[in-house]
Write a protein that holds these residues in place. Structure first.
Motif, PDB file in Angstrom:
ATOM      1  N   ASP A   1       3.315  -5.769   3.106  1.00 40.03           N
ATOM      2  CA  ASP A   1       3.088  -7.337   3.716  1.00 40.03           C
ATOM      3  C   ASP A   1       3.527  -8.200   2.851  1.00 40.03           C
ATOM      4  OD1 ASP A   1       1.308  -6.121   5.933  1.00 40.03           O
ATOM      5  OD2 ASP A   1      -0.122  -5.625   4.292  1.00 40.03           O
TER       6      ASP A   1
ATOM      7  N   ALA B   1       4.034  -3.891  17.140  1.00 35.31           N
ATOM      8  CA  ALA B   1       4.901  -2.917  16.576  1.00 35.31           C
ATOM      9  C   ALA B   1       6.346  -2.751  17.406  1.00 35.31           C
ATOM     10  CB  ALA B   1       4.145  -1.345  16.475  1.00 35.31           C
TER      11      ALA B   1
ATOM     12  N   ASP C   1       0.800  -1.133  -0.006  1.00 30.89           N
ATOM     13  CA  ASP C   1       0.031  -0.028   0.005  1.00 30.89           C
ATOM     14  C   ASP C   1       0.955   1.398   0.024  1.00 30.89           C
ATOM     15  OD1 ASP C   1      -1.757   2.139   0.663  1.00 30.89           O
ATOM     16  OD2 ASP C   1      -3.223   0.654   1.839  1.00 30.89           O
TER      17      ASP C   1
ATOM     18  N   HIS D   1       6.364  -1.063   7.999  1.00 31.08           N
ATOM     19  CA  HIS D   1       5.464   0.035   7.696  1.00 31.08           C
ATOM     20  C   HIS D   1       6.523   1.316   7.453  1.00 31.08           C
ATOM     21  CE1 HIS D   1       1.773  -1.598   9.489  1.00 31.08           C
ATOM     22  NE2 HIS D   1       2.749  -2.371  10.038  1.00 31.08           N
ATOM     23  N   GLY D   2       6.300   2.103   6.707  1.00 28.05           N
ATOM     24  CA  GLY D   2       7.247   3.143   6.423  1.00 28.05           C
ATOM     25  C   GLY D   2       7.937   3.259   5.186  1.00 28.05           C
TER      26      GLY D   2
ATOM     27  N   SER E   1       5.869  -5.398  12.298  1.00 27.04           N
ATOM     28  CA  SER E   1       4.843  -5.765  12.797  1.00 27.04           C
ATOM     29  C   SER E   1       4.428  -7.058  12.533  1.00 27.04           C
ATOM     30  CB  SER E   1       3.677  -4.847  12.892  1.00 27.04           C
ATOM     31  OG  SER E   1       3.034  -4.637  11.713  1.00 27.04           O
TER      32      SER E   1
ATOM     33  N   LYS F   1      -0.188   4.194   2.217  1.00 28.28           N
ATOM     34  CA  LYS F   1       0.153   3.988   3.831  1.00 28.28           C
ATOM     35  C   LYS F   1       1.477   3.599   4.061  1.00 28.28           C
ATOM     36  CE  LYS F   1      -4.619   2.656   4.683  1.00 28.28           C
ATOM     37  NZ  LYS F   1      -5.464   1.335   5.363  1.00 28.28           N
ATOM     38  N   GLY F   2       2.176   3.488   2.926  1.00 27.39           N
ATOM     39  CA  GLY F   2       3.686   2.695   3.235  1.00 27.39           C
ATOM     40  C   GLY F   2       3.855   1.565   3.912  1.00 27.39           C
ATOM     41  N   ARG F   3       2.779   0.797   3.751  1.00 24.47           N
ATOM     42  CA  ARG F   3       2.813  -0.574   4.268  1.00 24.47           C
ATOM     43  C   ARG F   3       3.053  -1.735   3.381  1.00 24.47           C
ATOM     44  NH1 ARG F   3      -1.722  -3.163   8.311  1.00 24.47           N
ATOM     45  NH2 ARG F   3      -1.352  -5.413   7.959  1.00 24.47           N
TER      46      ARG F   3
ATOM     47  N   SER G   1       4.969  -7.750   8.344  1.00 25.69           N
ATOM     48  CA  SER G   1       4.610  -6.394   7.762  1.00 25.69           C
ATOM     49  C   SER G   1       5.566  -5.567   8.141  1.00 25.69           C
ATOM     50  CB  SER G   1       3.149  -6.473   8.379  1.00 25.69           C
ATOM     51  OG  SER G   1       2.281  -7.305   7.932  1.00 25.69           O
TER      52      SER G   1
END
Length: 646
Positions: A313, A367, A306, A416-417, A336, A309-311, A414
């Protein structure tokens, strides 16, 4: 002309007209009579469940014969069997402890002893082939369930259980059953798939059936594709071809795949659930094949990213392997949901190592923030099972993972960022196009071009019902979604003119964006208001949900509660026709769709559109007995047949 002959003549005439229209109409999408709207009433009706694994949908039937549907729910191996019984005020009461927590797959309910209430079959896993299990039979004695597996004579044969089906294989009036299992993984003399004949005295006997026993499938749909009143099966699995087997009425089945399926079908590999419905009102059953990829197939370089959202998986295989990916991020990364799907307790946890010096941190199920300074460099040697993350400079990160042996079923993470990523491999495409097969006098014709583009996705389940009561059967399709995010399922509304309109804003997916996935469900009218509702299970840590149909429409309906024949034959396999001034509606009583579990939907629902008069309701039980009701009004519930004395 007698009733049966006259009815057949009417059906034949209407069938020919409908087939002719379907073959010449190339319209792909026409506005349905009305949109549909659902609301989640799970809490309101006291359907309280935990967030757990599922295994291919529920089993819905009228367990106690009181005219209301009850639910048997499976959460795979995480909770005991759940039974929810319907109350007169449209709430449900859970009956606890009918069977303890086990490696549970398919469930089915049927009245094998003819006492008027439904008994329960459970299909148990076989410990990855190391401990083959027999199915379990729970006899229902007025709401009290007793495990009678041994005394019924079925405790000595078992395998890697996947699906169980009640079915009167020899048409003698009582229910036999079949056990459909996963491929054998140990040397054993027992057959893979097993048929049991009902002896009529509370016991069963194993009946050899060589062709059936070797079918490559983990799921079957009980159907009658050729309308010869002998039940057939469509056999399928996510990793092999779909096959069609004609029942011979003597515990044998003939493979008619080449005669029935399109020659260019390539076997429709990847089928996970099959639904049956007469979509064109021509008097035979058409089929929707929900196709996709399951856990083990997904676990191979699967990525959901994504960008907004910078995610990112990730899922990959849990077998011996070493792989990696390059990430780009201006600031810190947030780790996470690092997880591995346990495989015989071979791997307690999968460690995470940061930077060139391989500093080990707690595996982040929650997280964990990692700054660039926390993970400088990347190790020269990656030689132990674990996740490896290192910052390489210029906003560039290296992320690798290694397993020294076959330690898990899959691994997941996962991050993020992330602004973008690069992989030396092409991420796996999870989409597999669904299939729609129109039945033309026992030959199945591929009309998948009539489905909307949205059905070309990873779908795990499908159920059917006339959700807008316009007189044509619709489909509700369950989408797996993203790796870590639930997406809206698809409502495919049958226009009656050869096409389907797709809806996603229907209210029948409650956990959009949550960490769960679409699995399967069953459509029926739970509160008897003339509208078809949906019971759905969200897999991978989702819950069970009951969605109430609140569609506002001027369309009409009729519901028929099909009981036992005067000969004492239960409703499984009965056929019902509802004939109005312009249409003939047809259903085969049993399960409207099939994954691992089986439902018994004898409280049947028919939308009739703007029709205000029913010419005839005709029911034929599998024992050959027939009953006809004539000149009926709409928007009511009728009862046909009897309930046997217990």
């Amino acid at each position: 002309m007698n009733i049966q002959t006259k009815s057949s003549a009417i059906l034949l005439l209407l069938s020919g007209l409908a087939v002719s229209c379907a073959q010449t109409n190339d319209s792909l999408s026409v506005e349905p009579s009305s949109a549909v709207s659902f609301v989640d009433v799970s809490a309101q009706v006291e359907l309280v469940t935990e967030s757990n694994w599922k295994y291919g949908g529920p089993s819905v039937s009228d367990i106690d014969g009181n005219g209301r549907y009850d639910f048997l729910l499976t959460n795979h191996d995480t909770t005991p069997v759940q039974l929810f019984m319907a109350n007169e005020n449209n709430t449900y009461t859970e009956i606890t402890n009918i069977y303890p927590r086990v490696d549970l797959h398919g469930i089915s309910a049927g009245d094998y002893d003819g006492d008027g209430d439904n008994d329960v079959l459970l299909s148990l896993g076989g410990g990855n082939g190391l401990t083959p299990q027999p199915q379990r039979l729970l006899r229902n004695d007025d709401g009290s369930f007793t495990d009678v597996t041994q005394e019924a004579g079925i405790g000595d044969l078992g395998a890697r259980g996947r699906s169980v089906r009640w079915v009167d294989i020899d048409n003698d009036g009582d229910l036999d059953f079949m056990q459909v299992n996963a491929a054998k993984m140990v040397k054993e003399s027992q057959p893979r798939n097993i048929l049991f004949e009902n002896n009529g005295n509370g016991t069963f006997r194993y009946v050899p059936s060589p062709a059936f026993e070797d079918i490559e499938a983990e799921r079957v749909l009980i159907t009658d594709f050729n309308n010869d009143h002998v039940l057939d099966i469509i056999a399928f699995t996510s990793y092999d071809k779909t096959t069609v087997w004609q029942g011979n009425g003597d515990f044998t089945f003939t493979d008619v795949t080449q005669k029935v399926l399109p020659s260019d079908s390539n076997g429709y590999e990847g089928t996970i659930t099959v639904a049956q419905a007469d979509i064109d009102n021509d008097g035979d059953l058409d089929y929707y094949l929900a196709r996709g990829k399951l856990y083990y197939t997904i676990a191979n370089n699967a990525v959901s990213f994504d960008e907004e959202k910078g995610r990112l998986d990730l899922r990959d295989q849990g077998s011996k392997s070493h792989d990696g990916i390059t990430l780009f991020a201006e600031g810190e990364l947030l780790l996470s949901d690092f997880y591995h799907f346990p495989r015989a307790n071979l791997l307690e946890f999968m460690p995470v190592f940061l930077g060139a010096d391989k500093k080990q941190v707690v595996t982040p199920s929650e997280a964990l923030a990692v700054a660039q300074t926390d993970a400088k460099g990347f190790p020269e040697l990656v030689d132990k099972t674990g996740w490896y993350l290192g910052y390489m400079g210029n906003n560039k990160w290296r992320f690798e993972w290694m397993l020294e042996d076959n330690l898990a079923w899959d691994i997941r993470a996962s991050i993020h960022g992330v602004s973008r990523y690069q992989a030396p491999w092409t991420p796996q495409v999870l989409s597999v196009p669904d299939v729609l097969l129109r039945n033309d006098n026992g030959v199945l014709v591929d009309v998948s071009h009539r489905l909307p583009e949205a059905s070309n996705t990873n779908t795990w389940g499908v159920t059917t019902g006339d959700f807008d009561n316009n007189g044509y059967e619709d489909f509700f399709v369950y989408r797996f979604g993203e790796l870590k995010a639930r997406v809206a399922d698809l409502m495919l509304l049958n226009t009656g003119e050869g096409g389907f309109e797709v809806m996603t804003e229907h209210g029948a997916t409650s956990e959009i964006g949550q960490d769960s996935h679409g699995d399967g469900g069953v459509a029926f009218d739970y509160n008897q208001d003339g509208k078809v509702d949906i019971l759905s299970g969200d897999d991978d840590n989702g819950k069970w949900h009951l969605y109430e149909n609140q569609t506002q429409s001027s369309n009409n309906y009729v519901q028929i509660n099909v009981g036992y024949s005067p000969k004492g034959t239960d409703p499984y396999g009965a056929k019902i026709w509802v004939i109005t001034d312009t249409e003939t509606h047809y259903k085969l009583i049993g399960s409207s769709s099939a994954n691992h579990s089986q439902s018994l939907l004898n409280l049947t629902h028919f939308g009739t559109g703007q029709e205000t008069h029913i010419t005839k309701v005709h029911v034929r039980w599998r024992d050959g007995y027939e009953q006809t009701l004539t000149e009926l009004s709409i928007n009511q519930t009728l009862s046909v047949g009897e309930k046997p004395a217990s």
